[in-house]
Design an enzyme around this catalytic site. Structure first.
Site, PDB file in Angstrom:
ATOM      1  N   LYS A   1      39.371  35.129  43.406  1.00 21.21           N
ATOM      2  CA  LYS A   1      38.462  35.670  42.386  1.00 21.21           C
ATOM      3  C   LYS A   1      37.674  34.542  41.721  1.00 21.21           C
ATOM      4  CE  LYS A   1      41.337  39.718  41.640  1.00 21.21           C
ATOM      5  NZ  LYS A   1      42.490  40.290  40.966  1.00 21.21           N
TER       6      LYS A   1
ATOM      7  N   GLN B   1      45.717  39.880  35.571  1.00 19.73           N
ATOM      8  CA  GLN B   1      46.234  39.983  36.937  1.00 19.73           C
ATOM      9  C   GLN B   1      47.613  40.646  36.945  1.00 19.73           C
ATOM     10  OE1 GLN B   1      44.630  39.092  39.877  1.00 19.73           O
ATOM     11  NE2 GLN B   1      46.370  40.010  40.888  1.00 19.73           N
TER      12      GLN B   1
ATOM     13  N   ASP C   1      38.211  45.385  35.321  1.00 16.97           N
ATOM     14  CA  ASP C   1      39.019  46.111  36.302  1.00 16.97           C
ATOM     15  C   ASP C   1      38.864  47.633  36.189  1.00 16.97           C
ATOM     16  OD1 ASP C   1      40.464  45.421  38.459  1.00 16.97           O
ATOM     17  OD2 ASP C   1      42.344  45.025  37.441  1.00 16.97           O
TER      18      ASP C   1
END
Length: 292
Positions: free
Chosen positions: A57, A101, A124
């Protein structure tokens, strides 16, 4: 053994295309906004799979011209410490996207942390506000993996309208938001899961079959309708005599299912790269809002 006939849905190539588009758009907006877009990825502990995802990422961020505000925390970091970092990032005008995460160490409450993220910076797409907008069919940041699946279908001109889509898995990360996105595009949707009786009879009805469970070789050739579109969201690391260091496989027995499906996604190189591309896309959408 019959030769695989399924066409490949190449997520890696599409992800690269999306990243190239972002790379081309960012400089123009940068002149107006006075800075590049910023993404903060928070990682706690030293889970090797998570560390690899975070590296991907952060690398992708830099490739498209985004600033990366990655923060790595030791395993023993407390809930309060993380919440205070999220509140700081919510206030930080250089940050457009925040991502925690997952999975987190067991002593931390992931749901509570996700609730702390400003919905406009929810890269997200998992904040209740954004999931609520999805339920209502309103504009909002969309959950990355399901949004990546939908982009992949669109790229290959595969219409889901009226087709029977079977999603296996009901997680808040993939299964539930994906079912809603498919409904939004007028698919007929069945959600199967670990308590489903006679899964095979369900999967054989699917025009579009999307397993998202995390169980290697769950879907075999006899469970797939000939000519179906199979999108494998599962990612599993398998260690055996052939690959003692481990290899990545999906939820689909790829070689055999490719003999009957019309389209199939590989693992790796299918949905995985799309998740990262949609994360960057979400961050860019938040950034774009700054242009008044």
């Amino acid at each position: 053994m019959s030769v695989a006939t399924a066409k490949i849905l190449d997520g890696k190539a599409l992800a690269q295309k999306i990243q190239n588009n972002l790379k081309a758009q960012i400089p123009t907006l940068q002149e107006q906004i006075g800075r590049s877009p910023g993404l903060a990825v928070l990682m706690v502990g030293d889970n090797p799979a998570s560390a690899a995802y975070v590296r991907n990422k952060e690398k992708a961020c830099i490739n498209v011209g985004m600033a990366s505000f990655g923060r790595h925390f030791p395993t023993e970091t407390t809930q309060t410490e993380l919440e205070s970092v999220i509140h700081e990032l919510n206030q930080d005008s250089r940050v457009d996207g925040i991502l925690v995460q997952l999975p987190l160490p067991k002593h931390l409450d992931a749901v509570s942390l996700l609730h702390q993220i400003d919905p406009d910076k929810d890269a997200d797409g998992l904040h209740p506000t954004n999931l609520g907008k999805l339920v209502r069919g309103e504009m909002g940041l969309r959950s990355c993996t399901p949004a990546g699946v939908m982009e992949l279908l669109k790229e290959y001109n595969i219409s889901v309208q009226g087709k029977h889509s079977v999603v296996i898995g009901r997680s808040i990360l993939v299964g539930k938001p994906l079912a809603l996105m498919l409904l939004e595009e007028n698919a007929t949707v069945t959600v199967a899961h670990s308590r489903t009786i006679d899964l095979a009879s369900m999967t054989r009805q699917a025009d579009i079959l999307i397993p998202a469970v995390g169980k290697p070789n769950l879907i075999t050739k006899d469970m797939v309708k000939p000519g179906a579109i199979v999108i494998d969201v599962g990612i599993n690391r398998v260690v055996d005599e052939v690959t003692p260091k481990g290899r990545l496989v999906g939820d689909v027995a790829y070689d055999e299912v490719a003999q009957v499906a019309e389209y199939i996604t590989p693992v790796p190189g299918g949905v995985g790269p799309m998740t990262v591309a949609m994360l960057l896309q979400n961050t860019f959408l938040s950034y774009k809002k700054k242009v008044t």
